[in-house]
Design an enzyme around this catalytic site. Sequence first.
Site, PDB file in Angstrom:
ATOM      1  N   ASP B  89       0.669  -1.127   0.009  1.00 42.82           N
ATOM      2  CA  ASP B  89       0.024   0.178  -0.100  1.00 42.82           C
ATOM      3  C   ASP B  89       0.846   1.062   0.166  1.00 42.82           C
ATOM      4  O   ASP B  89       2.000   1.232   0.397  1.00 42.82           O
ATOM      5  CB  ASP B  89      -0.906  -0.092   1.047  1.00 42.82           C
ATOM      6  CG  ASP B  89      -2.040   0.630   1.087  1.00 42.82           C
ATOM      7  OD1 ASP B  89      -2.273   1.375   0.089  1.00 42.82           O
ATOM      8  OD2 ASP B  89      -2.968   0.677   1.938  1.00 42.82           O
ATOM      9  N   ASP B 124      -2.992   7.334  -3.163  1.00 43.04           N
ATOM     10  CA  ASP B 124      -4.403   7.884  -3.308  1.00 43.04           C
ATOM     11  C   ASP B 124      -4.808   8.670  -2.131  1.00 43.04           C
ATOM     12  O   ASP B 124      -4.447   8.575  -1.111  1.00 43.04           O
ATOM     13  CB  ASP B 124      -5.129   6.632  -3.592  1.00 43.04           C
ATOM     14  CG  ASP B 124      -5.353   5.654  -2.585  1.00 43.04           C
ATOM     15  OD1 ASP B 124      -4.483   5.590  -1.729  1.00 43.04           O
ATOM     16  OD2 ASP B 124      -6.340   4.800  -2.439  1.00 43.04           O
ATOM     17  N   CYS B 276     -14.288 -24.186  17.678  1.00 40.13           N
ATOM     18  CA  CYS B 276     -13.290 -24.034  16.511  1.00 40.13           C
ATOM     19  C   CYS B 276     -12.292 -25.017  16.837  1.00 40.13           C
ATOM     20  O   CYS B 276     -12.142 -25.562  17.771  1.00 40.13           O
ATOM     21  CB  CYS B 276     -12.665 -22.477  16.652  1.00 40.13           C
ATOM     22  SG  CYS B 276     -11.406 -22.647  15.405  1.00 40.13           S
ATOM     23  N   CYS B 278      -9.078 -24.837  15.081  1.00 41.54           N
ATOM     24  CA  CYS B 278      -7.893 -24.518  14.569  1.00 41.54           C
ATOM     25  C   CYS B 278      -6.815 -25.101  15.691  1.00 41.54           C
ATOM     26  O   CYS B 278      -7.052 -25.509  16.688  1.00 41.54           O
ATOM     27  CB  CYS B 278      -7.924 -23.124  14.272  1.00 41.54           C
ATOM     28  SG  CYS B 278      -7.644 -22.115  15.737  1.00 41.54           S
ATOM     29  N   CYS B 281      -7.307 -23.565  19.028  1.00 37.78           N
ATOM     30  CA  CYS B 281      -8.492 -23.709  19.909  1.00 37.78           C
ATOM     31  C   CYS B 281      -8.540 -25.172  20.164  1.00 37.78           C
ATOM     32  O   CYS B 281      -9.303 -25.528  21.259  1.00 37.78           O
ATOM     33  CB  CYS B 281      -9.689 -23.175  19.178  1.00 37.78           C
ATOM     34  SG  CYS B 281      -9.665 -21.616  18.691  1.00 37.78           S
TER      35      CYS B 281
END
Lengths: 521, 521
Positions: B89, B124, B276, B278, B281
């Site tokens: 960015d 921008d 979860c 994952c 978890c």
Amino acid sequence: LKLVFEVKEKDLLGRVGRVYIKGKRLDTPAFIPVISPYNQIIPPSEMKKRFRCNMVITNSYIIYRRFGEAGVEKGVHRIINFDGIVMTDSGGFQVLEYGDIDINPVEIAVYQERIGSDVAVPLDKPTGLTSRQEAEETVRVTLDNIAKTFNSLGDERRSCWTAPIQGGLYHDLLERCIKELLKYDFDLFSLGSPTPLMERYQYGKLVDMMFNARLHVPLDKPLHLFGAGHPMLFPFAVALGYDTFDSASYVLFAKADRYMLSSRTVKLENLAYLPCECSVCSLTTAEELRKLEKNERVKLLAMHNLSICFREVELIKQHIHEGRFFELLESRARAHPALMQAFSNIIRNDKIMQLMANHTPLTKPRGMYLFSAESLRRPEIRRGAERLEKVMSSSPTCFGMRRTAILIPHKLVITLKLEKLLQRLRKLENYGEAAVFTYYTPFGIVPLSLSRTYPFSQLSYPKSLIRDNLNQISRETLKKLRNLGFETVILIKSGGEPPSWFLEGLGEVLAKEFNVRAVEL
Amino acid sequence: LKLVFEVKEKDLLGRVGRVYIKGKRLDTPAFIPVISPYNQIIPPSEMKKRFRCNMVITNSYIIYRRFGEAGVEKGVHRIINFDGIVMTDSGGFQVLEYGDIDINPVEIAVYQERIGSDVAVPLDKPTGLTSRQEAEETVRVTLDNIAKTFNSLGDERRSCWTAPIQGGLYHDLLERCIKELLKYDFDLFSLGSPTPLMERYQYGKLVDMMFNARLHVPLDKPLHLFGAGHPMLFPFAVALGYDTFDSASYVLFAKADRYMLSSRTVKLENLAYLPCECSVCSLTTAEELRKLEKNERVKLLAMHNLSICFREVELIKQHIHEGRFFELLESRARAHPALMQAFSNIIRNDKIMQLMANHTPLTKPRGMYLFSAESLRRPEIRRGAERLEKVMSSSPTCFGMRRTAILIPHKLVITLKLEKLLQRLRKLENYGEAAVFTYYTPFGIVPLSLSRTYPFSQLSYPKSLIRDNLNQISRETLKKLRNLGFETVILIKSGGEPPSWFLEGLGEVLAKEFNVRAVEL
């Protein structure tokens, strides 16, 4: 006490709690994997380690056939190498699948006690989907078996015993069955025969049967659902008051190359991605899974499917904890049209919704999310509407003697200070003889005095909820205003609320019976 | 070619595809984690290993400030230790947050190329939520920066460049911005300024802005969404044609002790369970997470949140693969009332739905699930209804010369052999002069000739869909029959279909204009 059941939190008919069985603890609601007494695709000890699984169910009839007396010596816990809670089924399922089995109810009952089962099941005869006459027969046989079993076991039972509820879709039979079962000293209750309904996707009927059983089993008893199949049914089972549910689907599906998601199942051949982060899916791809040798593939798929089942239960518990269980149902109803039908049956059944309203906490710490007309049937809203009805019909002194109703946008009450609001209202010419309500709510109108109370002030909903139900909301508003005998209705506009489509729609309906004026505040 | 974009599968405006950027492959749709150039809570190399993440975004302005010329020597890939695709960015976000920054557009553009950015962004000026006048100024400055940038870089650009779309909620400004951007040779497009709308939960407006941008960016260009926030927005971003979206939420939320779920966020203090599986978890509990020291807690929460973001993308891809993307939206719309509003805006926007209908495959291998009135707006149904309209209005020879319409329950056509059905129908006295339709469908009536074609024969829906929309379905049926000039309508009942509430409801409406008879077949 062999079994203690503590309820910690409630929402709808669901409860988060703990069951202590012979000193061992099970957090509920709980998914209870069905395991084979031998040849386990995933050993229960691994389930315990990975998923904190503390209860499994296995089949005493198979153990009996395979191990006989040796099974008694070893005990069921050592046979399956698991130190958690072991429930043993009696062989009822085999009856359903293969007809009568070669053991009598007393033998298999005694055997369950002798192998050290923590939760035993009397030999029942599942009703399934049969004629009335056959259904009566299954209940008769089941109750007869139980009489013989308890007669033989006496009061010195070592296992906890669960009462098998049969009767299926014949509501009176099922009710009678439960009444008979209540005469015995059962520790918990289990609803049988859901599987044929599930296999035919008749979830609507399943819901009716499940609710019928819940209605007649005392709320202080844990209630089990036999063969709960797919995890997409779990939220609905819990919402209807079921605390535990067993299923062998995780392995049956795996053997059929089917990959579970919380809301559906995908055939391995149609699986391009693995939308899961479990121990299996985080290390492989769909392509790799497909290429595996059969045994290995089944093991990995079963492990994944188990993950999904356990995860769904944790999600349910978290939603109950937050008081957002209804929101989960609204989302999960979109798993399958049959589930949507089941959900529709639930929310349109006054008896269920009333019981849910009694069971759901009176207030909740967090605001409520409403999405569509379904959301308006949730217990908190139902109670709110009843309270509204009561206040408005029993307070003629507040409303009935006034001739003008002033309706102010609901949001104003939330965002503006009351004093400031009243200051502005006092300038209206009719204020002296007016009663004030809020409007542009999914309820129609709410008296100002209630508008800052729960649940009216804690609602979050999309405009589309009002737009899609504009007719009904307008008619509801008309009815309420008519009942209170007003002559003039002043619709307050302020800061772009309500939008013009609402003002026009409501105005048109109200203009038929009232002198209506719109005033920009 | 620096960038190649291949689309493999489509559903709604979403597409599953691949982008090759400077030879490196990115599977889309893709979640692109925002990472800090230094001090990464989770190193991108770990993201790659765990989640097959092959693209990250980092901030070139921060690298410039911290590393200067040393950054050029080292290169952005070595700075962040990642060999995948790196997007940088420009600092536009810093402009939005802190006002102007002390670098000019040409300097930061050249710097991005020199540090070896794979995808660079011209400096921008984000529009955010500002007045018309200020919004015009942001577009002017952005376009001015781009002119200077491309003028200075010339044609020998080493990075891929993405066009930053500004203009925000001013649709004409945004459209004009895109038209100007199209004059340059950009490799891809990125929509800016969604964050303030997200933070205010103005998802309805967000959808409008996103669609407006999608409408004007050529479909063969990858389209990126800056700062896509929460994973619950991902399905909607993809459905509106966005291929990639970056977000720093996984770590920002972690720092605020917030635990992501696919449909919402739970504060750690309100988290009782971890729904979860994952890597985090599955090894800890909510209680343990809370007790961790801050740094460790943030790391684990960030890792979990990342899992959820990546998982949601895989789920989206799988739904597109199966042609069930609309069903996912219906479920996910129940994540938050603001999301429901966004969904409502999408399905009620004719222009969006028409574009989606053009983009969605004409037929799908699997049947469709319908749930409620929302489902009836999906592209396949919309196209089906249009085809129906066309056939029925352009076939006077088929329908217009007959005086009797025979309506048979739709299910009969699916379950009965056509010949058998016709045999039975021929026995009806009016058969000779009758046109045959199926009824008891969410469409109203369907000519027999179409009833076995897609999508009419591949629908699965709950009875509640018809019950809840009985009025509309009845009116729709009336309209169609009236247009074809029938005099008599015969409603066939067979095997309990349609149910009596339907027959009565429809019969009452039709009886106003037709001679109606019900016949049991």
